[in-house]
Scaffold this motif. Structure first.
Motif, PDB file in Angstrom:
ATOM      1  N   HIS A  52      14.898 -93.379 -27.193  1.00 24.12           N
ATOM      2  CA  HIS A  52      14.152 -92.634 -26.201  1.00 24.12           C
ATOM      3  C   HIS A  52      12.844 -92.403 -26.855  1.00 24.12           C
ATOM      4  O   HIS A  52      11.585 -92.622 -26.151  1.00 24.12           O
ATOM      5  CB  HIS A  52      14.781 -91.162 -25.965  1.00 24.12           C
ATOM      6  CG  HIS A  52      13.738 -90.290 -25.125  1.00 24.12           C
ATOM      7  ND1 HIS A  52      12.936 -89.531 -25.612  1.00 24.12           N
ATOM      8  CD2 HIS A  52      13.731 -89.969 -23.750  1.00 24.12           C
ATOM      9  CE1 HIS A  52      12.265 -88.644 -24.592  1.00 24.12           C
ATOM     10  NE2 HIS A  52      12.719 -89.103 -23.656  1.00 24.12           N
ATOM     11  N   ASN A  56       9.911 -99.090 -25.896  1.00 24.17           N
ATOM     12  CA  ASN A  56       8.759 -99.420 -24.855  1.00 24.17           C
ATOM     13  C   ASN A  56       9.869 -99.837 -23.822  1.00 24.17           C
ATOM     14  O   ASN A  56      10.406-100.922 -23.921  1.00 24.17           O
ATOM     15  CB  ASN A  56       7.787-100.336 -25.109  1.00 24.17           C
ATOM     16  CG  ASN A  56       7.242-100.618 -23.897  1.00 24.17           C
ATOM     17  OD1 ASN A  56       7.275-100.000 -22.791  1.00 24.17           O
ATOM     18  ND2 ASN A  56       6.166-101.428 -24.017  1.00 24.17           N
ATOM     19  N   GLU A  58       9.548-100.301 -20.493  1.00 19.75           N
ATOM     20  CA  GLU A  58       8.911-101.163 -19.407  1.00 19.75           C
ATOM     21  C   GLU A  58       9.648-102.343 -19.087  1.00 19.75           C
ATOM     22  O   GLU A  58       9.298-103.231 -20.086  1.00 19.75           O
ATOM     23  CB  GLU A  58       7.377-101.234 -19.543  1.00 19.75           C
ATOM     24  CG  GLU A  58       6.587-101.384 -18.238  1.00 19.75           C
ATOM     25  CD  GLU A  58       6.717-100.419 -17.180  1.00 19.75           C
ATOM     26  OE1 GLU A  58       7.049-100.892 -15.958  1.00 19.75           O
ATOM     27  OE2 GLU A  58       6.479 -99.157 -17.650  1.00 19.75           O
ATOM     28  N   THR A 119      15.830 -95.912 -19.179  1.00 20.15           N
ATOM     29  CA  THR A 119      14.783 -96.540 -18.190  1.00 20.15           C
ATOM     30  C   THR A 119      13.275 -96.040 -18.626  1.00 20.15           C
ATOM     31  O   THR A 119      13.231 -94.993 -19.314  1.00 20.15           O
ATOM     32  CB  THR A 119      15.063 -96.357 -16.869  1.00 20.15           C
ATOM     33  OG1 THR A 119      15.030 -94.981 -16.533  1.00 20.15           O
ATOM     34  CG2 THR A 119      16.453 -97.082 -16.561  1.00 20.15           C
ATOM     35  N   THR A 120      12.470 -96.620 -17.849  1.00 20.22           N
ATOM     36  CA  THR A 120      11.199 -95.901 -18.042  1.00 20.22           C
ATOM     37  C   THR A 120      11.508 -94.529 -16.911  1.00 20.22           C
ATOM     38  O   THR A 120      12.243 -94.234 -16.263  1.00 20.22           O
ATOM     39  CB  THR A 120      10.156 -96.614 -17.165  1.00 20.22           C
ATOM     40  OG1 THR A 120      10.479 -96.947 -16.036  1.00 20.22           O
ATOM     41  CG2 THR A 120       9.712 -97.827 -18.180  1.00 20.22           C
ATOM     42  N   LYS A 121      10.359 -93.374 -16.918  1.00 15.28           N
ATOM     43  CA  LYS A 121      10.659 -92.453 -16.157  1.00 15.28           C
ATOM     44  C   LYS A 121      10.783 -92.760 -14.634  1.00 15.28           C
ATOM     45  O   LYS A 121      11.307 -92.317 -13.847  1.00 15.28           O
ATOM     46  CB  LYS A 121       9.538 -91.339 -16.520  1.00 15.28           C
ATOM     47  CG  LYS A 121       9.478 -90.118 -15.784  1.00 15.28           C
ATOM     48  CD  LYS A 121       8.177 -89.094 -16.156  1.00 15.28           C
ATOM     49  CE  LYS A 121       8.412 -87.818 -15.593  1.00 15.28           C
ATOM     50  NZ  LYS A 121       6.868 -87.043 -15.844  1.00 15.28           N
ATOM     51  N   LYS A 122       9.765 -93.860 -14.344  1.00 11.44           N
ATOM     52  CA  LYS A 122       9.574 -94.226 -13.107  1.00 11.44           C
ATOM     53  C   LYS A 122      10.907 -94.771 -12.460  1.00 11.44           C
ATOM     54  O   LYS A 122      11.091 -94.716 -11.513  1.00 11.44           O
ATOM     55  CB  LYS A 122       8.337 -95.140 -12.937  1.00 11.44           C
ATOM     56  CG  LYS A 122       7.098 -94.642 -13.123  1.00 11.44           C
ATOM     57  CD  LYS A 122       5.994 -95.629 -12.761  1.00 11.44           C
ATOM     58  CE  LYS A 122       4.686 -95.137 -12.963  1.00 11.44           C
ATOM     59  NZ  LYS A 122       3.505 -96.094 -13.223  1.00 11.44           N
ATOM     60  N   LYS A 123      11.568 -95.363 -13.285  1.00 12.12           N
ATOM     61  CA  LYS A 123      12.886 -96.104 -12.765  1.00 12.12           C
ATOM     62  C   LYS A 123      14.072 -95.219 -12.789  1.00 12.12           C
ATOM     63  O   LYS A 123      15.413 -95.818 -12.607  1.00 12.12           O
ATOM     64  CB  LYS A 123      13.045 -97.251 -13.795  1.00 12.12           C
ATOM     65  CG  LYS A 123      12.054 -98.336 -13.669  1.00 12.12           C
ATOM     66  CD  LYS A 123      12.129 -99.140 -12.296  1.00 12.12           C
ATOM     67  CE  LYS A 123      10.996-100.399 -11.918  1.00 12.12           C
ATOM     68  NZ  LYS A 123      11.291-101.273 -10.969  1.00 12.12           N
ATOM     69  N   TYR A 124      13.970 -94.086 -13.495  1.00 13.68           N
ATOM     70  CA  TYR A 124      15.170 -93.220 -13.626  1.00 13.68           C
ATOM     71  C   TYR A 124      15.870 -92.914 -12.239  1.00 13.68           C
ATOM     72  O   TYR A 124      15.244 -92.566 -11.171  1.00 13.68           O
ATOM     73  CB  TYR A 124      14.536 -91.949 -14.404  1.00 13.68           C
ATOM     74  CG  TYR A 124      15.616 -90.802 -14.239  1.00 13.68           C
ATOM     75  CD1 TYR A 124      16.592 -90.584 -15.221  1.00 13.68           C
ATOM     76  CD2 TYR A 124      15.445 -89.749 -13.450  1.00 13.68           C
ATOM     77  CE1 TYR A 124      17.538 -89.642 -15.203  1.00 13.68           C
ATOM     78  CE2 TYR A 124      16.293 -88.729 -13.416  1.00 13.68           C
ATOM     79  CZ  TYR A 124      17.396 -88.746 -14.405  1.00 13.68           C
ATOM     80  OH  TYR A 124      18.214 -87.232 -14.273  1.00 13.68           O
ATOM     81  N   ASN A 172       7.354 -90.520 -20.811  1.00 13.29           N
ATOM     82  CA  ASN A 172       7.110 -91.770 -20.396  1.00 13.29           C
ATOM     83  C   ASN A 172       8.701 -92.305 -20.054  1.00 13.29           C
ATOM     84  O   ASN A 172       9.031 -93.361 -19.096  1.00 13.29           O
ATOM     85  CB  ASN A 172       6.419 -92.931 -21.176  1.00 13.29           C
ATOM     86  CG  ASN A 172       5.086 -92.422 -21.150  1.00 13.29           C
ATOM     87  OD1 ASN A 172       4.500 -92.389 -20.315  1.00 13.29           O
ATOM     88  ND2 ASN A 172       4.512 -92.389 -22.559  1.00 13.29           N
ATOM     89  N   ALA A 173       9.715 -92.139 -20.902  1.00 12.35           N
ATOM     90  CA  ALA A 173      11.034 -92.600 -20.853  1.00 12.35           C
ATOM     91  C   ALA A 173      11.932 -91.519 -20.600  1.00 12.35           C
ATOM     92  O   ALA A 173      11.624 -90.421 -20.347  1.00 12.35           O
ATOM     93  CB  ALA A 173      11.499 -93.031 -22.401  1.00 12.35           C
TER      94      ALA A 173
END
Length: 373
Positions: A52, A56, A58, A119-124, A172-173
């Motif tokens: 975590h 990276n 991404e 994952t990235t935060k966006k892909k969570y 970010n993660a």
């Protein structure tokens, strides 16, 4: 397929590191599936922290598979005295760990699989991860009735919990981890996750009790090894990556620089107990005196795992008030734990040498107090 993870392997977990990329040669171009060779709960939780903090993610999601020897793992904001039987755990040598994610208390042993989706935060997406696990299980046993719930649990036959969820979302993660019961000792689980302590008042996150069942009770072919391979296969297919499980040693500093300091921190009393939200204990017990039972009242405030207020009230004819006050004062600032209470008893004995009757009463009190710790 299992591949030992070493410096000779052409893998690199890290990209745009915050720490030196020791031990890695190449760059991961997509996702990765890792499995720990350790069964130590602190080392495996440290892997989660390390990935975590340092990877990276991404375009490079990671699935981490791990199992532990008998352990109880509480959530970041929980009270262990409320959640489990600490006395039984000490007797049986079961480790207690506090993870960095929220959620409730779980029991781990070698019959339980832990899955961590990075994952990235966006892909969570917790639900997507759970659906992946359901697909994996049904690929092995198509008629298995397993469903994900709105609470992000997995239920077997609509009523038995086989998986619980927790997560941590950083800047970010993010990671989502869940358990998966294959052949866990259900009797031990029930005994350990039942607190015997009375009178605790706390705003800590409380676990939600549930009926549990092992997958192998439904289908004996659903062993940990079979389920791990099924989940890895489904993860690889979903993320279009090679279906290889890379074995890692979570103590290897050449691969994970600084990881052992993370593991050491997770083992400290200050982290496991000291991070407990402030709570109080308001209870009582009886002691035998001249063929009758006397009530002893106990009120204790605990902050950061240490006793902030201690008020133990005993009948004056059994323990004089000034002695009782000294007893209370001795606890202030001490850890709320049996070992420290034993040390305090020894100190009190030295303060009143030769008073066997007083020593006996102090011993009785201390044993009772240790019983609520």
């Amino acid at each position: 397929m299992l591949i030992p993870f070493s410096m000779k392997n052409c893998f690199q977990l890290l990209c745009n590191l915050k720490v030196p990329a020791a031990g890695f040669k190449n760059t991961v171009k997509s996702g990765l599936i890792l499995q720990s060779i350790s069964n130590d709960v602190y080392h495996n939780l440290a892997v989660e922290d390390w990935i975590h903090d340092h990877m990276n993610l991404e375009g490079k999601p990671v699935l981490f598979l791990w199992r532990n020897s008998p352990s109880v793992v509480i959530g970041r904001h929980q009270n262990p005295w409320q959640e489990c039987n600490l006395n039984l755990m000490r007797e049986e040598g079961v480790k207690l760990a506090r993870r960095r994610s929220g959620g409730g208390t779980v029991y781990h042993d070698m019959g339980n699989i832990n899955l961590t989706f990075f994952t990235t935060k966006k892909k969570y997406d917790r639900m997507e991860n759970l659906k992946l696990v359901v697909r994996a299980l049904k690929a092995v046993q198509p008629h298995l009735d397993v469903q994900a719930t709105e609470r992000f649990d997995l239920l077997l036959d609509g009523q038995f919990k086989i998986s619980g969820t927790a997560s941590k979302i950083g800047r970010n993660a993010a990671y989502h981890h869940c358990t998966l019961l294959c052949s866990t000792d259900g009797t031990f689980l029930s005994s350990l996750l039942k607190s015997p302590y009375q009178g605790i008042r706390s705003n800590a996150t409380a676990s939600t009790p549930a009926l549990v069942r092992n997958l192998m009770e439904k289908d004996p072919t659903l062993t940990c090894e079979v389920v791990i391979n099924a989940v890895a296969t489904e993860y690889a297919a979903s993320h279009q990556i090679d279906n290889h499980i890379h074995l890692i040693n979570p103590t290897d500093e050449t691969v994970f620089p600084g990881i052992n300091s993370k593991a050491r921190e997770l083992q400290t009393w200050e982290w496991i107990y000291g991070k407990t939200p402030k709570f109080s204990v308001d209870t009582s017990f009886t002691v035998l005196h001249e063929q009758s039972h006397l009530e002893i009242k106990v009120f204790i405030d605990v902050k950061n795992g240490r006793i902030e207020v201690c008020n133990i009230e005993a009948p004056d004819h059994w323990l004089p008030l000034e002695i009782c006050d000294q007893f209370n004062s001795s606890f202030i600032g001490s850890k709320f734990c049996p070992i420290e209470t034993t040390v305090l008893t020894s100190i009190l004995h030295r303060a009143y040498p030769g008073d066997d009757e007083l020593h006996s009463k102090w011993n009785i009190l201390c044993e009772k107090i240790k019983g609520i710790m």
